[in-house]
Design a protein around this motif. Sequence first.
Motif, short mmCIF file in Angstrom:
data_model
loop_
_atom_site.label_atom_id
_atom_site.label_comp_id
_atom_site.label_asym_id
_atom_site.label_seq_id
_atom_site.Cartn_x
_atom_site.Cartn_y
_atom_site.Cartn_z
N VAL A 286 -11.57 -41.54 -61.45
CA VAL A 286 -12.24 -40.36 -62.03
C VAL A 286 -13.30 -39.88 -61.06
O VAL A 286 -14.08 -40.68 -60.53
CB VAL A 286 -12.90 -40.72 -63.38
N ARG A 287 -13.31 -38.57 -60.82
CA ARG A 287 -14.46 -38.00 -60.11
C ARG A 287 -15.41 -37.42 -61.13
O ARG A 287 -15.03 -36.54 -61.91
CB ARG A 287 -14.07 -36.91 -59.11
N ILE A 288 -16.61 -37.92 -61.13
CA ILE A 288 -17.67 -37.38 -61.98
C ILE A 288 -18.39 -36.34 -61.16
O ILE A 288 -19.16 -36.65 -60.25
CB ILE A 288 -18.60 -38.51 -62.47
N GLY A 289 -18.07 -35.09 -61.45
CA GLY A 289 -18.53 -33.99 -60.61
C GLY A 289 -19.56 -33.12 -61.29
O GLY A 289 -19.22 -32.22 -62.08
N ALA A 290 -20.82 -33.36 -61.01
CA ALA A 290 -21.88 -32.52 -61.55
C ALA A 290 -21.99 -31.24 -60.71
O ALA A 290 -21.69 -31.25 -59.52
CB ALA A 290 -23.21 -33.27 -61.53
N ASN A 291 -22.41 -30.17 -61.36
CA ASN A 291 -22.52 -28.88 -60.68
C ASN A 291 -23.73 -28.16 -61.25
O ASN A 291 -23.91 -28.11 -62.47
CB ASN A 291 -21.24 -28.06 -60.90
N TRP A 292 -24.55 -27.60 -60.36
CA TRP A 292 -25.78 -27.00 -60.88
C TRP A 292 -25.52 -25.75 -61.70
O TRP A 292 -26.40 -25.29 -62.44
CB TRP A 292 -26.79 -26.77 -59.77
N LYS B 288 -43.62 -31.71 -59.34
CA LYS B 288 -42.69 -31.27 -58.30
C LYS B 288 -42.28 -29.83 -58.55
O LYS B 288 -42.48 -29.29 -59.65
CB LYS B 288 -41.44 -32.16 -58.29
N THR B 289 -41.69 -29.22 -57.54
CA THR B 289 -41.18 -27.86 -57.74
C THR B 289 -40.00 -27.91 -58.69
O THR B 289 -39.33 -28.95 -58.84
CB THR B 289 -40.74 -27.23 -56.41
N SER B 290 -39.70 -26.79 -59.31
CA SER B 290 -38.57 -26.75 -60.25
C SER B 290 -37.25 -27.03 -59.53
O SER B 290 -36.34 -27.64 -60.12
CB SER B 290 -38.51 -25.38 -60.94
N ASP B 291 -37.16 -26.63 -58.26
CA ASP B 291 -35.93 -26.91 -57.50
C ASP B 291 -35.73 -28.41 -57.32
O ASP B 291 -34.60 -28.91 -57.43
CB ASP B 291 -35.98 -26.23 -56.13
N LYS B 292 -36.80 -29.13 -57.03
CA LYS B 292 -36.69 -30.57 -56.83
C LYS B 292 -36.36 -31.28 -58.15
O LYS B 292 -35.61 -32.27 -58.17
CB LYS B 292 -37.98 -31.13 -56.24
N VAL B 293 -36.89 -30.78 -59.24
CA VAL B 293 -36.55 -31.36 -60.55
C VAL B 293 -35.08 -31.13 -60.85
O VAL B 293 -34.38 -32.02 -61.35
CB VAL B 293 -37.44 -30.76 -61.66
N MET B 294 -34.61 -29.95 -60.53
CA MET B 294 -33.19 -29.64 -60.76
C MET B 294 -32.30 -30.55 -59.93
O MET B 294 -31.28 -31.06 -60.42
CB MET B 294 -32.92 -28.18 -60.41
N GLU B 295 -32.67 -30.78 -58.66
CA GLU B 295 -31.88 -31.67 -57.80
C GLU B 295 -31.82 -33.07 -58.40
O GLU B 295 -30.74 -33.69 -58.44
CB GLU B 295 -32.50 -31.72 -56.40
N GLU B 296 -32.96 -33.58 -58.86
CA GLU B 296 -32.99 -34.93 -59.43
C GLU B 296 -32.19 -34.98 -60.73
O GLU B 296 -31.50 -35.97 -61.02
CB GLU B 296 -34.44 -35.36 -59.67
N ALA B 297 -32.24 -33.90 -61.52
CA ALA B 297 -31.47 -33.86 -62.76
C ALA B 297 -29.98 -33.91 -62.47
O ALA B 297 -29.20 -34.56 -63.18
CB ALA B 297 -31.82 -32.60 -63.55
#
Length: 407
Positions: free
Chosen positions: A143-149, A171-180
Amino acid sequence: MTDYNTNSILKRQPVMVGECIVGGDEIIVQSMTNTDTADVQKTVEQIYQLHQAGSQLVRITVDKESAAAAVPEIIDRLGAAGCNVPVIGDFHYNGHMLLTKYPKCAEKLAKYRINPGNVGFGKKKDAQFAQIIEIAIKYDKPVRIGANWGSLDQRLLAKMMDENNLLTEPKTSDKVMEEALILSALNSAKQAEELGLGADKIIISCKVSTVQALISIYKSLAQRCHYPLHLGLTEAGMGSKGIVASTAALSILLQMGIGDTIRISLTPEPHQSRTEEVIVAQELLQTMGLKSFAPMITACPGCGRTTSTFFQELAQKTTRFIREKMPEWRLKYPGVEDMNVAVMGCIVNGPGESKYADIGISLPGTGEAPTSPVFIQGKKSHTLRGENIAEEFLEIMNDFVETNYGK
């Protein structure tokens, strides 16, 4: 795959996808169809074309019952045609239902791709995710678990944004999104393992559409998990923009030893062949010296010394000739993919570049004598003149391949 920073990049756990080893020494080229999967004939034709172009894995959309019902026939037809490329099913929203209702689809596919952001919502999310994982275990599928922003779990993102706002130095919102995005993929992989899916059945991806974010995310992923990583800049764009953006992101990561499968997600020009994304992926890997797929052509850009378009036309014809021949050459002449070809336009660099190539031609520039020396392995072998230089050169090249490869 070569690790350039072994102190921080974790060793991958290899995953078998059909006959492909993902996470081993080889970087795998993947592509995706854009046909309606329910149209069996068109889907078979496109998968075959992608495989002939060199795609080692092909993903198809399985979004409705007619698509799931078509999968077994698609794969059977490919097998009958001698095309045994692993076919991956791409599932969103209703994958649990389709895989349950159409067991032959679940059995025939080589891998499932699921998106933790839309595998289910609310209370149904965990149950529907577990249902797909249980089917993967039953049929022994990776299985590929593929997250996408573009489809990130909004509850997870909102929770992390709220927690970030409480920090003294948020953190910046972009960095929070990356970590999410990273946590969405890694937490889902952990959940899959807890349900009984082996680590040797899990591949991870976290796709975004900007270069710097992709590099940042995958550097972090490579340091935090042992799963093989699928690289790709999602929605990269059309034409040169898509090619440049994908190359800028993937080449940096690949140079660091990060990435086990790659896809170049180009928006095709109207009526353009889908195989363009395969060619770009291959050329990216080959120009970086990571893997060879087809003979590479060195050709000068042209200048005031080359006012004729003949050398440009010959370079184009040579490129087309090699691409058309490669399905045959790949089978009959192992090693031909490492051949170097030069098509040069004048006396300044033409003879020198041609001598360095396995086979090369130096065409006359403006005002030069109308002769074209051909060099084979550093030595002048022919001098071509007249109206049929292109045809004669391609014939000489074909003879060279037959004589020097595959023994």
